[in-house]
Motif scaffolding. Structure first.
Motif, PDB file in Angstrom:
ATOM      1  N   GLY A 193       0.758  -1.241   0.000  1.00 40.96           N
ATOM      2  CA  GLY A 193       0.000   0.000   0.000  1.00 40.96           C
ATOM      3  C   GLY A 193       0.788   1.290   0.000  1.00 40.96           C
ATOM      4  O   GLY A 193       0.198   2.374   0.087  1.00 40.96           O
ATOM      5  N   PHE A 194       2.090   1.231  -0.124  1.00 42.89           N
ATOM      6  CA  PHE A 194       2.895   2.451  -0.157  1.00 42.89           C
ATOM      7  C   PHE A 194       2.823   3.086  -1.552  1.00 42.89           C
ATOM      8  O   PHE A 194       2.821   2.372  -2.568  1.00 42.89           O
ATOM      9  N   ASN A 195       2.794   4.392  -1.586  1.00 40.96           N
ATOM     10  CA  ASN A 195       2.813   5.121  -2.857  1.00 40.96           C
ATOM     11  C   ASN A 195       4.261   5.254  -3.306  1.00 40.96           C
ATOM     12  O   ASN A 195       4.925   6.262  -3.045  1.00 40.96           O
ATOM     13  N   ILE A 196       4.765   4.244  -3.977  1.00 39.35           N
ATOM     14  CA  ILE A 196       6.188   4.200  -4.294  1.00 39.35           C
ATOM     15  C   ILE A 196       6.599   5.229  -5.346  1.00 39.35           C
ATOM     16  O   ILE A 196       7.779   5.521  -5.502  1.00 39.35           O
ATOM     17  N   ALA A 197       5.629   5.811  -6.041  1.00 43.03           N
ATOM     18  CA  ALA A 197       5.951   6.830  -7.040  1.00 43.03           C
ATOM     19  C   ALA A 197       6.377   8.137  -6.386  1.00 43.03           C
ATOM     20  O   ALA A 197       7.034   8.970  -7.021  1.00 43.03           O
ATOM     21  N   SER A 198       6.013   8.313  -5.122  1.00 42.75           N
ATOM     22  CA  SER A 198       6.354   9.559  -4.444  1.00 42.75           C
ATOM     23  C   SER A 198       7.443   9.382  -3.381  1.00 42.75           C
ATOM     24  O   SER A 198       7.844  10.351  -2.737  1.00 42.75           O
ATOM     25  N   MET A 199       7.914   8.158  -3.211  1.00 41.68           N
ATOM     26  CA  MET A 199       8.933   7.879  -2.188  1.00 41.68           C
ATOM     27  C   MET A 199      10.334   8.055  -2.775  1.00 41.68           C
ATOM     28  O   MET A 199      10.701   7.359  -3.721  1.00 41.68           O
ATOM     29  N   LYS A 200      11.092   8.964  -2.206  1.00 42.13           N
ATOM     30  CA  LYS A 200      12.452   9.207  -2.690  1.00 42.13           C
ATOM     31  C   LYS A 200      13.429   8.190  -2.099  1.00 42.13           C
ATOM     32  O   LYS A 200      13.291   7.777  -0.947  1.00 42.13           O
ATOM     33  N   VAL A 201      14.410   7.816  -2.903  1.00 36.18           N
ATOM     34  CA  VAL A 201      15.346   6.792  -2.459  1.00 36.18           C
ATOM     35  C   VAL A 201      16.717   6.993  -3.104  1.00 36.18           C
ATOM     36  O   VAL A 201      16.819   7.521  -4.218  1.00 36.18           O
TER      37      VAL A 201
END
Length: 238
Positions: free
Chosen positions: A179-187
């Protein structure tokens, strides 16, 4: 029995080998280590009895040296710091040799924290680089991210067993499925730190899907926010 040392030789560059570790290595008789680790200290171990090992034959090397150790000094070098992500090996060394002296080194975790400007005291450090099950560690990663912590994570390369392989691409898929919004998670993903082959990937977690990274990778989720002492004037103001 002689003296046995487990020493950390830093993340890759000889410049990150501490003086105390250099001295111990110079005074030793036998060195047992992995190829990458031995490469870091190759200038110091010239003339020593050297055993290059892999995960498959390390036990054989330890058992071979044990009966003829005598009063010699044995060094087992570890990439980074002995006290991080190496406990399974250290525990086995204690079982085989008895008392060993552990000398810490500079960890890749410290280096990536500095490069990504992520304070360790506001982060969760998680290693998946273990042979035991990592489901609890995955949940720990989720909770840390939800709670707003930065996460510095060592992934698990295990290409021969896909169900255990948990590298950046698998991490991205796992977070998305939970359920994480991986498109907005910086890495950030750092590879081969401090060496001439060092690379840095910067993007979103979604960008990690399908990408291949080396075994020598560290993943950083940076959620740090500036919070200087100026926010706490009560410390010095009346």
């Amino acid at each position: 029995m002689g003296k046995i040392y487990a020493v950390g030789v830093g993340p890759g560059s000889p410049k990150y080998v501490t003086e105390i570790v250099k001295q111990v290595i110079k005074e030793c008789d036998i060195v047992i280590g992995y190829k990458y680790t031995l490469k870091t200290i190759e200038e110091i171990i010239k003339g020593k009895e050297i055993h290059e090992i892999t995960m498959n034959d390390q036990e054989e090397a330890y058992q071979k040296v044990l009966p003829r150790l005598g009063d010699k000094k044995l060094v087992i070098p570890f990439t980074g710091d002995v006290n991080f992500s190496e406990s399974e090996v250290v525990d086995r060394l204690i079982e085989i040799f008895g008392e060993i002296e552990i000398i810490p080194g500079i960890s890749a975790i410290q280096v990536v924290a500095a490069k990504a400007q992520v304070p360790l005291d506001k982060s969760k450090v998680i290693t998946m680089h273990v042979t035991t099950p990592i489901e609890d560690k995955k949940l720990e990663m989720q909770k840390a991210l939800i709670d707003g912590f930065s996460v510095i994570l060592v992934p698990r390369p295990w290409p021969k067993q896909p169900d255990k392989h948990f590298m950046p691409s698998e991490i991205a898929a796992y977070l998305e499925s939970n359920g994480f919004n991986i498109a907005s998670m910086k890495v950030h993903v750092f590879e081969e730190l401090t060496t001439e082959n060092e690379t840095v990937f910067e993007g979103t977690v979604k960008d990690l899907k399908g990408k291949e990274f080396s075994d020598l990778s560290v993943v950083v989720f940076n959620q740090a926010k500036l919070d200087s002492y100026m926010n706490y004037r009560w410390q010095w103001e009346n």
